[in-house]
Design a protein around this motif. Structure first.
Motif, PDB file in Angstrom:
ATOM      1  N   MET A 142       0.895  -1.166   0.117  1.00  0.00           N
ATOM      2  CA  MET A 142       0.143   0.035   0.052  1.00  0.00           C
ATOM      3  C   MET A 142       0.914   1.417   0.047  1.00  0.00           C
ATOM      4  N   LYS A 143       0.617   2.125  -0.866  1.00  0.00           N
ATOM      5  CA  LYS A 143       1.196   3.534  -0.787  1.00  0.00           C
ATOM      6  C   LYS A 143       1.074   4.551   0.353  1.00  0.00           C
ATOM      7  N   ASN A 144       2.386   4.775   0.747  1.00  0.00           N
ATOM      8  CA  ASN A 144       2.227   5.631   2.054  1.00  0.00           C
ATOM      9  C   ASN A 144       2.087   7.242   1.683  1.00  0.00           C
ATOM     10  N   THR A 145       0.962   7.329   1.268  1.00  0.00           N
ATOM     11  CA  THR A 145       0.528   8.568   0.891  1.00  0.00           C
ATOM     12  C   THR A 145      -0.839   9.149   1.827  1.00  0.00           C
ATOM     13  N   PHE A 146      -0.833  10.432   1.901  1.00  0.00           N
ATOM     14  CA  PHE A 146      -2.035  10.961   2.847  1.00  0.00           C
ATOM     15  C   PHE A 146      -3.179  11.471   1.281  1.00  0.00           C
ATOM     16  N   VAL A 147      -4.397  10.649   1.775  1.00  0.00           N
ATOM     17  CA  VAL A 147      -5.247  11.050   0.733  1.00  0.00           C
ATOM     18  C   VAL A 147      -6.198  11.900   1.484  1.00  0.00           C
ATOM     19  N   GLU A 148      -6.559  13.170   0.819  1.00  0.00           N
ATOM     20  CA  GLU A 148      -7.648  14.076   1.298  1.00  0.00           C
ATOM     21  C   GLU A 148      -8.965  13.721   0.885  1.00  0.00           C
ATOM     22  N   THR A 149      -9.720  13.156   1.916  1.00  0.00           N
ATOM     23  CA  THR A 149     -11.076  12.853   1.736  1.00  0.00           C
ATOM     24  C   THR A 149     -12.098  13.934   1.722  1.00  0.00           C
ATOM     25  N   SER A 150     -13.289  13.713   1.872  1.00  0.00           N
ATOM     26  CA  SER A 150     -14.363  15.024   1.828  1.00  0.00           C
ATOM     27  C   SER A 150     -14.279  15.363   3.411  1.00  0.00           C
ATOM     28  N   ASN A 151     -13.970  14.435   4.562  1.00  0.00           N
ATOM     29  CA  ASN A 151     -13.883  15.034   5.734  1.00  0.00           C
ATOM     30  C   ASN A 151     -12.625  15.803   6.082  1.00  0.00           C
ATOM     31  N   THR A 152     -11.373  15.385   5.377  1.00  0.00           N
ATOM     32  CA  THR A 152     -10.205  16.043   5.562  1.00  0.00           C
ATOM     33  C   THR A 152     -10.465  17.659   4.954  1.00  0.00           C
ATOM     34  N   LYS A 153     -11.331  17.810   3.645  1.00  0.00           N
ATOM     35  CA  LYS A 153     -11.385  19.055   3.436  1.00  0.00           C
ATOM     36  C   LYS A 153     -12.231  19.721   4.023  1.00  0.00           C
ATOM     37  N   ARG A 154     -13.286  19.204   4.864  1.00  0.00           N
ATOM     38  CA  ARG A 154     -14.272  20.167   5.605  1.00  0.00           C
ATOM     39  C   ARG A 154     -13.486  20.464   6.860  1.00  0.00           C
ATOM     40  N   PHE A 155     -12.593  19.780   7.267  1.00  0.00           N
ATOM     41  CA  PHE A 155     -11.915  20.158   8.448  1.00  0.00           C
ATOM     42  C   PHE A 155     -10.773  21.461   8.222  1.00  0.00           C
ATOM     43  N   LEU A 156     -10.150  21.087   6.803  1.00  0.00           N
ATOM     44  CA  LEU A 156      -9.209  22.243   6.658  1.00  0.00           C
ATOM     45  C   LEU A 156     -10.135  23.500   6.151  1.00  0.00           C
ATOM     46  N   GLY A 157     -11.189  23.205   5.680  1.00  0.00           N
ATOM     47  CA  GLY A 157     -12.082  24.492   5.374  1.00  0.00           C
ATOM     48  C   GLY A 157     -12.622  25.287   6.749  1.00  0.00           C
ATOM     49  N   ALA A 158     -12.840  24.332   7.678  1.00  0.00           N
ATOM     50  CA  ALA A 158     -13.042  25.043   8.917  1.00  0.00           C
ATOM     51  C   ALA A 158     -11.920  25.783   9.592  1.00  0.00           C
ATOM     52  N   MET A 159     -10.715  25.307   9.296  1.00  0.00           N
ATOM     53  CA  MET A 159      -9.503  25.881   9.638  1.00  0.00           C
ATOM     54  C   MET A 159      -9.387  27.343   9.086  1.00  0.00           C
ATOM     55  N   HIS A 160      -9.396  27.095   7.554  1.00  0.00           N
ATOM     56  CA  HIS A 160      -9.674  28.501   6.806  1.00  0.00           C
ATOM     57  C   HIS A 160     -10.732  29.320   7.212  1.00  0.00           C
ATOM     58  N   ALA A 161     -11.789  28.864   7.604  1.00  0.00           N
ATOM     59  CA  ALA A 161     -12.879  29.674   7.818  1.00  0.00           C
ATOM     60  C   ALA A 161     -12.710  30.733   9.164  1.00  0.00           C
ATOM     61  N   LEU A 162     -11.687  30.108  10.018  1.00  0.00           N
ATOM     62  CA  LEU A 162     -11.124  30.772  11.349  1.00  0.00           C
ATOM     63  C   LEU A 162     -10.520  32.098  10.766  1.00  0.00           C
ATOM     64  N   ASP A 163      -9.820  32.053   9.901  1.00  0.00           N
ATOM     65  CA  ASP A 163      -9.069  33.185   9.180  1.00  0.00           C
ATOM     66  C   ASP A 163      -9.878  34.340   8.927  1.00  0.00           C
ATOM     67  N   ASP A 164     -11.205  34.177   8.576  1.00  0.00           N
ATOM     68  CA  ASP A 164     -12.080  35.069   7.889  1.00  0.00           C
ATOM     69  C   ASP A 164     -13.221  35.448   8.714  1.00  0.00           C
ATOM     70  N   ARG A 165     -13.092  34.812  10.166  1.00  0.00           N
ATOM     71  CA  ARG A 165     -14.116  34.948  11.063  1.00  0.00           C
ATOM     72  C   ARG A 165     -14.576  36.222  11.526  1.00  0.00           C
ATOM     73  N   GLY A 166     -15.759  36.575  11.778  1.00  0.00           N
ATOM     74  CA  GLY A 166     -16.279  37.925  12.084  1.00  0.00           C
ATOM     75  C   GLY A 166     -15.876  38.339  13.390  1.00  0.00           C
ATOM     76  N   ALA A 167     -16.237  37.336  14.467  1.00  0.00           N
ATOM     77  CA  ALA A 167     -16.018  37.674  15.823  1.00  0.00           C
ATOM     78  C   ALA A 167     -14.928  36.809  16.106  1.00  0.00           C
ATOM     79  N   ILE A 168     -13.810  37.385  16.661  1.00  0.00           N
ATOM     80  CA  ILE A 168     -12.381  37.341  16.844  1.00  0.00           C
ATOM     81  C   ILE A 168     -12.477  36.238  17.933  1.00  0.00           C
ATOM     82  N   GLU A 169     -13.270  36.163  18.777  1.00  0.00           N
ATOM     83  CA  GLU A 169     -13.222  35.092  19.811  1.00  0.00           C
ATOM     84  C   GLU A 169     -13.831  33.825  19.488  1.00  0.00           C
TER      85      GLU A 169
END
Lengths: 258, 199
Positions: free
Chosen positions: A1-28
């Motif tokens: 089996m190849k030793n690679t990390f595959v971005e699934t939709s769960n991973t993408k949603r997690f990374l999306g949530a982390m990016h959303a923090l950068d653009d959040r309205g309420a800083i807290e």
């Protein structure tokens, strides 16, 4: 089996949530809640994210009280708990100082830095710990990721001051058909036909752990036969064990016709 | 300011140069400033941190900084910063082995393949051998232990893959193998741990 990390939709949603923090309205509003059943790829995603960003990772313990939590956090920050003169206030100040310098370093390097608390279910009904986490994230406005399974989301409802800081919730869901295809394509070293991908998706119920078992078995089988142009098919693997059922542990075999 | 116009060995020289380079008060990209001033990442970050400590600069977003009003006033008055860094900052190196150690601590039980997948980056090349050597040395020093059951391999005749368990989780900094002493130096405890067998 190849030793690679595959971005699934769960991973993408997690990374999306982390990016959303950068653009959040309420800083807290800097907390992210990650939950989902075991075997859906939470640890794999978090392990990769923490290793790549150099973030702080802590695994909550059942007996955690405030002092134990701060001691563990200072250890993760490479600071000796015993070496700090003074009491609770000085230790808290040191935590903040260390986190601030890490966050500045990450910001200068253009990366994200956060605090991950895994197994958070264990402490999510303990106001002392949850308030301490909120206090740290409030002062730093630092991304704080609370990871758990079923009870985390429900328990957080008891703390509206924390719930309001975590508008980003990521529930790890069973893998879609596209996720299964991506995992097989990314990890499997033999070609796999569409009908077998469909079958893996159906019998694994979208659990990554079972999908990886299936990939190992398909690969093992595929290396021993002459493959057709489409790769390993259901007909090729008829009667072979694909994975074990997580509910009763019995092997799931590929049927003769599908 | 042209690179090389100041002596980076002089206390505060890089900080003063950075202050002047940002005197216009606009947003500046960190990479562009590093290039403009001829500083490496560590030198630049130390200089920037000194400006933060004086409240002369602020982070706009990751990778972008700007002078505060106080910083602009200091730059326009020609202030020369002579002080060194306030306090020691612990910087954890961003190397493959550091990322691999972090992944081992998160997973606790792992195969080499899982660690390579977590710690590799585009352009790293094949790190399988690097990871295998590192884990073998950690094992010789007692930091990780081989588990009795292997993960079965898929190639014909494969012996499978070893599964490892972290035994001594001493802290976030990756233990370093010192070839001359045939020992693992643990930056978390400051101790050297002898390797029983070196590969």
């Amino acid at each position: 089996m190849k030793n690679t990390f595959v971005e699934t939709s769960n991973t993408k949603r997690f990374l999306g949530a982390m990016h959303a923090l950068d653009d959040r309205g309420a800083i807290e509003a800097c907390m992210v809640v990650v939950d989902g059943k075991p075997g859906l790829g939470k640890t794999t995603t978090l392990s990769r994210w923490v290793a790549q960003t150099g973030s702080i990772y802590m695994r909550a313990q059942k007996g955690w009280d405030y002092s134990w939590f701060i001691k563990d956090l200072l250890t993760e920050l490479s600071v000796s708990y015993e070496g700090i003169r003074g009491g609770r206030r000085e230790r808290f100040a040191r935590v903040i100082q260390e986190l601030q310098s890490r966050a500045e370093e990450a910001a200068l390097n253009g990366t994200t830095f956060g605090l991950v608390i895994d197994e958070c279910d264990l402490v999510s009904n303990r106001s002392e710990i949850m308030e301490a986490i909120r206090g740290i994230s409030d002062i730093q406005f630092m991304p704080t990721i609370l990871v758990g399974m079923g009870r985390l989301r429900d328990n957080l409802r008891r703390f509206p001051q924390i719930e309001s800081r975590a508008p980003n919730k990521v529930e790890f869901l069973p893998a879609s058909r596209e996720d299964v295809a991506a995992l097989i394509e990314g990890r499997c070293e033999v070609a796999v036909a569409d009908d077998l991908i469909d079958f893996v998706h159906k019998v694994s119920k979208g659990f990554n752990r079972e999908i990886l078992d299936a990939i190992a078995n398909i690969e093992k089988f595929g290396r021993r036969i002459d493959l057709g142009p489409k790769g390993v098919t259901v007909a090729d693997m008829a009667g072979q064990t694909l994975m074990n059922d997580r509910t009763h542990g019995k092997p799931i075999k590929v049927p003769g016709a599908f | 300011m042209v690179a090389g116009e100041f002596d980076t060995g002089t206390l505060g020289a890089a900080t003063t140069a950075l202050l002047r380079a940002m005197a216009d008060g606009s947003d500046h990209g960190v990479m562009a400033l590093q290039e403009q001033l001829g500083l490496n990442r560590r030198q630049f970050n130390n200089a920037a941190r000194r400006l933060f400590l004086r409240s002369y600069a602020t982070i706009v977003k990751p990778g972008v900084i700007r002078l505060t009003n106080g910083g602009k006033a200091a730059a326009s008055s020609g202030e020369v910063i002579r002080g060194g860094p306030k306090g020691q900052v612990k910087i954890i190196k961003d190397t493959f082995r550091q990322r691999a150690w972090t992944a081992m601590r998160v997973r606790r039980c792992f195969t080499i393949g899982e660690i390579v997948a977590d710690a590799s980056r585009d352009g790293d090349g094949d790190q399988q051998d690097n990871a295998r050597r590192y884990v073998s040395r950690l094992s010789a020093a007692g930091y990780v232990a081989e588990m009795p059951r292997r993960v079965s391999g898929t190639a014909p005749g494969s012996n499978g893959f070893k599964r490892w368990l972290i035994r001594q989780d001493t802290g976030p900094k990756a233990p370093v193998f010192r070839e001359s002493a045939c020992a693992i130096h643990d930056p978390n405890t400051g101790e050297d741990v002898a390797c029983k067998t070196a590969s």
